[in-house]
Design a protein around this motif. Structure first.
Motif, PDB file in Angstrom:
ATOM      1  N   SER A   1      29.139  42.304  45.370  1.00  0.00           N
ATOM      2  CA  SER A   1      30.591  42.467  45.274  1.00  0.00           C
ATOM      3  C   SER A   1      31.145  41.551  44.192  1.00  0.00           C
ATOM      4  O   SER A   1      30.475  40.656  43.702  1.00  0.00           O
ATOM      5  CB  SER A   1      31.245  42.161  46.626  1.00  0.00           C
ATOM      6  N   LYS A   2      32.379  41.809  43.814  1.00  0.00           N
ATOM      7  CA  LYS A   2      33.072  40.962  42.842  1.00  0.00           C
ATOM      8  C   LYS A   2      33.948  39.970  43.601  1.00  0.00           C
ATOM      9  O   LYS A   2      34.625  40.346  44.563  1.00  0.00           O
ATOM     10  CB  LYS A   2      33.956  41.799  41.912  1.00  0.00           C
ATOM     11  N   VAL A   3      33.916  38.695  43.168  1.00  0.00           N
ATOM     12  CA  VAL A   3      34.709  37.669  43.835  1.00  0.00           C
ATOM     13  C   VAL A   3      35.414  36.805  42.797  1.00  0.00           C
ATOM     14  O   VAL A   3      35.038  36.773  41.633  1.00  0.00           O
ATOM     15  CB  VAL A   3      33.830  36.776  44.744  1.00  0.00           C
ATOM     16  N   LEU A   4      36.440  36.108  43.251  1.00  0.00           N
ATOM     17  CA  LEU A   4      37.140  35.117  42.439  1.00  0.00           C
ATOM     18  C   LEU A   4      36.540  33.758  42.803  1.00  0.00           C
ATOM     19  O   LEU A   4      36.858  33.193  43.849  1.00  0.00           O
ATOM     20  CB  LEU A   4      38.638  35.133  42.748  1.00  0.00           C
ATOM     21  N   PRO A   5      35.636  33.201  41.986  1.00  0.00           N
ATOM     22  CA  PRO A   5      34.890  32.007  42.396  1.00  0.00           C
ATOM     23  C   PRO A   5      35.741  30.782  42.703  1.00  0.00           C
ATOM     24  O   PRO A   5      35.486  30.081  43.676  1.00  0.00           O
ATOM     25  CB  PRO A   5      33.943  31.750  41.227  1.00  0.00           C
ATOM     26  N   PHE A   6      36.763  30.515  41.900  1.00  0.00           N
ATOM     27  CA  PHE A   6      37.586  29.336  42.162  1.00  0.00           C
ATOM     28  C   PHE A   6      38.415  29.519  43.427  1.00  0.00           C
ATOM     29  O   PHE A   6      38.656  28.578  44.171  1.00  0.00           O
ATOM     30  CB  PHE A   6      38.497  29.020  40.974  1.00  0.00           C
TER      31      PHE A   6
ATOM     32  N   GLU B   1      43.077  34.045  39.708  1.00  0.00           N
ATOM     33  CA  GLU B   1      43.538  35.347  40.177  1.00  0.00           C
ATOM     34  C   GLU B   1      42.882  36.536  39.486  1.00  0.00           C
ATOM     35  O   GLU B   1      42.947  37.647  39.995  1.00  0.00           O
ATOM     36  CB  GLU B   1      45.056  35.444  40.014  1.00  0.00           C
ATOM     37  N   GLU B   2      42.273  36.324  38.319  1.00  0.00           N
ATOM     38  CA  GLU B   2      41.751  37.458  37.570  1.00  0.00           C
ATOM     39  C   GLU B   2      40.251  37.391  37.282  1.00  0.00           C
ATOM     40  O   GLU B   2      39.557  38.392  37.384  1.00  0.00           O
ATOM     41  CB  GLU B   2      42.508  37.584  36.238  1.00  0.00           C
ATOM     42  N   LYS B   3      39.752  36.227  36.906  1.00  0.00           N
ATOM     43  CA  LYS B   3      38.351  36.091  36.492  1.00  0.00           C
ATOM     44  C   LYS B   3      37.434  36.289  37.691  1.00  0.00           C
ATOM     45  O   LYS B   3      37.430  35.514  38.636  1.00  0.00           O
ATOM     46  CB  LYS B   3      38.111  34.709  35.881  1.00  0.00           C
ATOM     47  N   GLN B   4      36.630  37.338  37.629  1.00  0.00           N
ATOM     48  CA  GLN B   4      35.731  37.655  38.724  1.00  0.00           C
ATOM     49  C   GLN B   4      34.275  37.464  38.305  1.00  0.00           C
ATOM     50  O   GLN B   4      33.948  37.518  37.134  1.00  0.00           O
ATOM     51  CB  GLN B   4      35.929  39.102  39.183  1.00  0.00           C
ATOM     52  N   THR B   5      33.441  37.252  39.296  1.00  0.00           N
ATOM     53  CA  THR B   5      32.003  37.142  39.064  1.00  0.00           C
ATOM     54  C   THR B   5      31.281  37.882  40.179  1.00  0.00           C
ATOM     55  O   THR B   5      31.868  38.164  41.221  1.00  0.00           O
ATOM     56  CB  THR B   5      31.572  35.663  38.991  1.00  0.00           C
ATOM     57  N   ASN B   6      30.022  38.191  39.952  1.00  0.00           N
ATOM     58  CA  ASN B   6      29.250  38.914  40.960  1.00  0.00           C
ATOM     59  C   ASN B   6      28.786  37.969  42.056  1.00  0.00           C
ATOM     60  O   ASN B   6      28.259  36.895  41.775  1.00  0.00           O
ATOM     61  CB  ASN B   6      28.024  39.578  40.327  1.00  0.00           C
ATOM     62  N   ALA B   7      28.965  38.383  43.295  1.00  0.00           N
ATOM     63  CA  ALA B   7      28.464  37.623  44.440  1.00  0.00           C
ATOM     64  C   ALA B   7      27.033  38.061  44.721  1.00  0.00           C
ATOM     65  O   ALA B   7      26.540  39.044  44.156  1.00  0.00           O
ATOM     66  CB  ALA B   7      29.350  37.868  45.659  1.00  0.00           C
ATOM     67  N   LEU B   8      26.348  37.347  45.600  1.00  0.00           N
ATOM     68  CA  LEU B   8      24.962  37.685  45.930  1.00  0.00           C
ATOM     69  C   LEU B   8      24.828  39.078  46.534  1.00  0.00           C
ATOM     70  O   LEU B   8      23.807  39.739  46.358  1.00  0.00           O
ATOM     71  CB  LEU B   8      24.377  36.638  46.891  1.00  0.00           C
ATOM     72  N   ASP B   9      25.862  39.528  47.228  1.00  0.00           N
ATOM     73  CA  ASP B   9      25.795  40.863  47.847  1.00  0.00           C
ATOM     74  C   ASP B   9      26.215  41.981  46.890  1.00  0.00           C
ATOM     75  O   ASP B   9      26.314  43.136  47.276  1.00  0.00           O
ATOM     76  CB  ASP B   9      26.651  40.908  49.112  1.00  0.00           C
TER      77      ASP B   9
END
Length: 116
Positions: A16-21, A6-14
């Protein structure tokens, strides 16, 4: 778990920030693309006929360290080869050296193997 999903975000290819799990779970358990929905029976068959038997063979291979922990092959560190006192003191302990690295490594492997 709350942090990972719910909190840990990472950068997507575009960018944007996403929640990978969160994305990974959605792609696996709630596919939206018709191709993914149509492929579900094939994935299940592959898991049962290829992946599971191969993983079992690898885990039980006596030349590999992981077999040391398998009771079915009487591994020297398996549950069946350890004393009751060791069982008691291990209750509630982490099974990995680094609980943060384990899920990250698993996610990385999945993304490298199958993409997103």
């Amino acid at each position: 778990m709350k942090y990972q999903y719910e909190e840990k975000q990472t950068n997507a290819l575009d960018g944007s920030k996403v929640l990978p799990f969160n994305l990974l779970n959605a792609k696996i358990f709630y596919p939206e693309q018709q191709e993914n929905k149509d492929g579900t029976p094939t994935v299940i068959e592959m898991a049962q006929t290829v992946v599971a038997p191969t993983a079992k063979k690898e885990v039980l291979d006596p030349k590999k360290a992981l077999s040391y922990y398998a009771s079915v092959v009487a591994g020297k560190y398996s549950w069946g080869k350890t004393m009751e006192a060791e069982h008691i003191v291990s209750i509630g302990k982490d099974a990995t050296n680094d609980p943060v690295e384990s899920p990250f490594a698993a996610l990385t492997q999945q993304l490298q193997t199958f993409g997103c």
